[in-house]
Every structure is written in structure tokens, then in C-alpha cells.
Design an enzyme around this catalytic site. Structure first.
Site, PDB file in Angstrom:
ATOM      1  N   ASN A 166       0.778  -1.396   0.034  1.00  0.00           N
ATOM      2  CA  ASN A 166      -0.363   0.168   0.025  1.00  0.00           C
ATOM      3  C   ASN A 166       0.732   1.216  -0.127  1.00  0.00           C
ATOM      4  O   ASN A 166       1.497   1.572   1.168  1.00  0.00           O
ATOM      5  CB  ASN A 166      -0.411   0.058   1.207  1.00  0.00           C
ATOM      6  CG  ASN A 166      -1.533   0.928   1.194  1.00  0.00           C
ATOM      7  OD1 ASN A 166      -1.908   1.568   0.677  1.00  0.00           O
ATOM      8  ND2 ASN A 166      -2.146   1.623   1.893  1.00  0.00           N
ATOM      9  N   TRP A 167       0.582   1.814  -0.840  1.00  0.00           N
ATOM     10  CA  TRP A 167       1.982   2.446  -1.334  1.00  0.00           C
ATOM     11  C   TRP A 167       1.216   4.349  -0.294  1.00  0.00           C
ATOM     12  O   TRP A 167       2.018   5.690  -0.787  1.00  0.00           O
ATOM     13  CB  TRP A 167       2.626   2.943  -2.757  1.00  0.00           C
ATOM     14  CG  TRP A 167       2.609   2.078  -3.398  1.00  0.00           C
ATOM     15  CD1 TRP A 167       3.934   0.800  -2.597  1.00  0.00           C
ATOM     16  CD2 TRP A 167       3.362   2.023  -4.716  1.00  0.00           C
ATOM     17  NE1 TRP A 167       4.191  -0.027  -3.801  1.00  0.00           N
ATOM     18  CE2 TRP A 167       4.382   0.873  -5.112  1.00  0.00           C
ATOM     19  CE3 TRP A 167       3.091   2.609  -5.959  1.00  0.00           C
ATOM     20  CZ2 TRP A 167       4.524   0.097  -6.339  1.00  0.00           C
ATOM     21  CZ3 TRP A 167       3.525   2.732  -7.346  1.00  0.00           C
ATOM     22  CH2 TRP A 167       4.557   1.139  -7.182  1.00  0.00           C
ATOM     23  N   LYS A 168       0.106   4.357  -0.034  1.00  0.00           N
ATOM     24  CA  LYS A 168      -0.479   5.538   0.132  1.00  0.00           C
ATOM     25  C   LYS A 168      -0.271   6.853  -0.229  1.00  0.00           C
ATOM     26  O   LYS A 168      -0.222   6.690  -1.453  1.00  0.00           O
ATOM     27  CB  LYS A 168      -0.288   5.563   1.607  1.00  0.00           C
ATOM     28  CG  LYS A 168      -0.200   4.150   2.591  1.00  0.00           C
ATOM     29  CD  LYS A 168      -0.111   4.285   3.698  1.00  0.00           C
ATOM     30  CE  LYS A 168      -0.310   3.442   4.544  1.00  0.00           C
ATOM     31  NZ  LYS A 168      -0.173   3.176   6.181  1.00  0.00           N
ATOM     32  N   GLU A 182      -6.754   4.643   8.301  1.00  0.00           N
ATOM     33  CA  GLU A 182      -5.966   5.880   7.764  1.00  0.00           C
ATOM     34  C   GLU A 182      -7.709   7.035   7.218  1.00  0.00           C
ATOM     35  O   GLU A 182      -8.407   7.617   7.634  1.00  0.00           O
ATOM     36  CB  GLU A 182      -5.513   6.087   7.168  1.00  0.00           C
ATOM     37  CG  GLU A 182      -3.656   5.754   7.733  1.00  0.00           C
ATOM     38  CD  GLU A 182      -2.483   5.223   6.798  1.00  0.00           C
ATOM     39  OE1 GLU A 182      -2.677   5.331   5.569  1.00  0.00           O
ATOM     40  OE2 GLU A 182      -1.978   4.487   7.454  1.00  0.00           O
ATOM     41  N   GLY A 201       2.141   2.258  10.860  1.00  0.00           N
ATOM     42  CA  GLY A 201       3.044   3.016  10.713  1.00  0.00           C
ATOM     43  C   GLY A 201       3.947   3.487  11.651  1.00  0.00           C
ATOM     44  O   GLY A 201       4.067   4.164  12.558  1.00  0.00           O
ATOM     45  N   HIS A 252      -9.662   1.098   4.913  1.00  0.00           N
ATOM     46  CA  HIS A 252      -8.031   1.023   5.910  1.00  0.00           C
ATOM     47  C   HIS A 252      -8.472   2.583   6.960  1.00  0.00           C
ATOM     48  O   HIS A 252      -9.474   3.229   6.658  1.00  0.00           O
ATOM     49  CB  HIS A 252      -7.193   2.031   4.045  1.00  0.00           C
ATOM     50  CG  HIS A 252      -5.897   2.020   4.881  1.00  0.00           C
ATOM     51  ND1 HIS A 252      -5.399   2.762   6.443  1.00  0.00           N
ATOM     52  CD2 HIS A 252      -5.314   1.150   4.686  1.00  0.00           C
ATOM     53  CE1 HIS A 252      -4.777   2.496   6.519  1.00  0.00           C
ATOM     54  NE2 HIS A 252      -4.024   1.490   6.036  1.00  0.00           N
ATOM     55  N   SER A 260       4.047  -1.940  10.129  1.00  0.00           N
ATOM     56  CA  SER A 260       4.809  -2.411  10.450  1.00  0.00           C
ATOM     57  C   SER A 260       5.443  -3.908  10.391  1.00  0.00           C
ATOM     58  O   SER A 260       7.065  -4.427  10.948  1.00  0.00           O
ATOM     59  CB  SER A 260       4.990  -2.371  11.966  1.00  0.00           C
ATOM     60  OG  SER A 260       4.564  -0.955  12.434  1.00  0.00           O
ATOM     61  N   GLU A 277      -5.293  -5.274  10.658  1.00  0.00           N
ATOM     62  CA  GLU A 277      -4.687  -4.131  10.400  1.00  0.00           C
ATOM     63  C   GLU A 277      -4.758  -3.358  12.358  1.00  0.00           C
ATOM     64  O   GLU A 277      -5.279  -2.542  11.937  1.00  0.00           O
ATOM     65  CB  GLU A 277      -4.857  -3.370   9.729  1.00  0.00           C
ATOM     66  CG  GLU A 277      -4.102  -4.095   8.364  1.00  0.00           C
ATOM     67  CD  GLU A 277      -3.182  -2.712   6.772  1.00  0.00           C
ATOM     68  OE1 GLU A 277      -2.864  -3.141   7.326  1.00  0.00           O
ATOM     69  OE2 GLU A 277      -4.090  -1.585   6.844  1.00  0.00           O
ATOM     70  N   GLY A 323       3.021  -1.198   4.045  1.00  0.00           N
ATOM     71  CA  GLY A 323       2.995   0.241   4.338  1.00  0.00           C
ATOM     72  C   GLY A 323       4.905   0.585   3.774  1.00  0.00           C
ATOM     73  O   GLY A 323       3.829   0.891   2.605  1.00  0.00           O
ATOM     74  N   GLY A 324       4.814   0.845   5.157  1.00  0.00           N
ATOM     75  CA  GLY A 324       6.021   1.631   4.875  1.00  0.00           C
ATOM     76  C   GLY A 324       6.692   0.984   4.163  1.00  0.00           C
ATOM     77  O   GLY A 324       7.886   1.608   2.967  1.00  0.00           O
TER      78      GLY A 324
HETATM   79  P1  PGA Z   1       2.885   0.348   7.724  1.00  0.00           P
HETATM   80  O1  PGA Z   1       1.083   0.169   6.921  1.00  0.00           O
HETATM   81  O2  PGA Z   1       3.256  -1.481   7.151  1.00  0.00           O
HETATM   82  O3  PGA Z   1       3.607   1.513   7.501  1.00  0.00           O
HETATM   83  O4  PGA Z   1       2.795   0.107   9.365  1.00  0.00           O
HETATM   84  C1  PGA Z   1       0.484  -0.446   7.242  1.00  0.00           C
HETATM   85  C2  PGA Z   1      -0.773  -0.208   6.565  1.00  0.00           C
HETATM   86  O5  PGA Z   1      -1.711   0.668   6.526  1.00  0.00           O
HETATM   87  O6  PGA Z   1      -1.373  -0.963   5.656  1.00  0.00           O
END
Ligand code: PGA
Length: 249
Positions: free
Chosen positions: A9-11, A96, A172, A94, A212, A166, A233-234
């Protein structure tokens, strides 16, 4: 056999040039053939990235999708726009989106309906906040998210549903749920699906973990029997790390 899936997930990251470079690097790896690899770039890149990946074994997902077919929804994106870009998978729910854009279980229920109707596969995110875990309400919380959004669907829809667990406190933050905590929740989710539908359906749904995930913890998390991969994510912004995570699954 359940599918193993690792989705990046590149956000809201990467210019077009940065994404092209990242893709080029990703394509230089030989990923194991039993892992389904997916990337989820920002909307503006869906078209050109799906075009570039047309002949490769990496899928593309959008990060969100609206429930209406079209209309006065400034800033939103519809199912047909996503499909027009050559994309047939979407992330929904998600944390976020839920936290910063007020997505609720009610609106997510509509989005799930729309995606299924449009034959779009869903990576559906659930997960509790730290307070829920501290008060030991995390199982009930996740169950209620599932009941209000996915458990309305008939059995047939589940061919199109992937669940991503999640925990919000691990996204994050660098704080990962322990392999035991992940396994415990994934097995609980599977049991809940089994109680609502049946065991064979529950055993066929891929449940992936996000929060993470890094090359250093991916092996231990993915080794858990009810973990079928990850939503990253990251670490998905770095081809070396992402490839290492894919290879750990
Ligand atoms: P993260 O994000 O790996 O940076 O914790 C995961 C996600 O939000 O899907």
C-alpha cells in the site's frame, strides 16, 4: 489451498517517476510463484501502472472506491473509473480512511456491495485501536466491524474478499503485533466466519496482516498458520524490503 498474498500500500507517496523506478526495481526480482503480489499506488497512477504490469505477475489495487456509480462526489473515484484504468482490486476500510475521512461501517457496507456488484475484488481492512486492546475488547470490536460490513454478503461474494487485519496501534508506528497476537486474531476471525457461514468457506478466505511488517519480522508473522500474507505500508516503498517480505511469505 488458501492464496498467499503480499500487497504494498503506497498510500499518498511517490511521484510518477518515483513509482516507475520502484516498479522497475520490483520487476527485477523473481518472486515465488505461489505468492500473489499486489501494489496499490495513488489514483493518478493506476492507469499507467496497470498498463506497465499488464504482462507481469503483479496485480494492482486502488486504495479506495466510492459506493455511487457516478455523480457529485468531488474528489472521489468510482468503480467504473477504477476498472477503466485496468484495475480490478480495491482496498476498502483502511484505518486511515476511517480515521481521517470519516468512513463508517455503514458507508463501507455500501462500498462492499458496489465492489461485489462490479466484480471488483476487495482487500477489506479491520483492526482495533490500542484502547480496545488494553480493555480486552479487541475481539468484539473486530467481530462487530465484520458483522456490519461483510457478514451481510452471501457466500458467493466471498470469492472476492480478502481480509486484512491491521491493528491501528501497529500501523506506521514501528510497533508490530507479536506473532502470537496476530495468530490469535486471525484464528478468531476465521472462527467467526465459520460460525456465520461454514468451515469450508472460513478455510478458503485469505487473511493477511498489516502493521509495521518489515523484513526482520515478516518470517515470524507469516509462519503463523492463519496468516496468509501481509498488507505492507512503509516497507513497500523500498523494493529491497518489499521483495524480502514477499520472499518471506
Ligand atoms: P505500515 O502500514 O506497514 O507502514 O505499518 C500498513 C498499512 O497501513 O497498510
Amino acid at each position: 489451498m488458501r492464496q498467499k498474498i503480499v500487497a504494498g500500500n503506497w498510500k499518498m507517496n511517490n511521484t510518477n517517476t518515483e513509482s516507475e523506478l520502484l516498479l522497475k526495481d520490483l520487476l527485477s526480482y523473481n518472486f515465488p510463484s505461489d505468492v500473489r503480489v499486489i501494489v496499490s499506488p495513488p489514483y493518478t497512477q493506476l492507469g499507467f501502472i496497470s498498463e506497465k504490469l499488464k504482462n507481469f505477475n503483479i496485480g494492482v489495487a486502488s486504495q479506495n472506491m466510492h459506493y455511487a456509480s457516478n455523480g457529485a462526489y468531488t474528489g472521489e473515484i468510482s468503480a467504473s473509473m477504477i476498472k477503466n484504468s485496468g484495475v480490478f482490486i480495491t482496498i476498502l476500510g483502511h484505518s486511515e480512511r476511517r480515521t481521517y475521512f470519516n468512513e463508517t461501517d455503514d458507508s463501507l457496507k455500501e462500498k462492499v456491495n458496489k465492489a461485489i456488484k462490479e466484480n471488483i475484488e476487495i482487500i477489506f481492512c479491520v483492526g482495533e485501536e490500542l484502547n480496545d486492546r488494553k480493555s480486552e475488547n479487541h475481539f468484539e470490536f473486530v467481530k462487530s466491524q465484520l458483522e456490519k460490513t461483510l457478514f451481510i454478503q452471501p457466500v458467493a461474494s466471498w470469492k472476492k474478499i480478502i481480509i486484512a487485519y491491521e491493528p491501528i496501534w501497529a500501523i506506521g508506528t514501528g510497533e508490530t503485533a507479536s506473532p502470537d497476537q496476530v495468530q490469535e486474531m486471525h484464528s478468531y476471525i476465521r472462527k467467526t466466519i465459520s460460525e456465520k457461514y461454514n468451515k469450508s468457506l472460513a478455510n478458503s478466505v485469505s487473511i493477511i496482516y498489516g502493521g509495521s511488517v518489515k523484513p526482520s519480522n515478516a518470517n515470524d508473522i507469516f509462519a503463523q498458520p492463519d496468516v496468509d500474507g501481509g498488507l505492507i505500508g512503509g516497507a513497500s516503498l523500498n523494493s529491497y524490503d518489499f521483495a524480502a517480505i514477499v520472499n518471506a511469505s
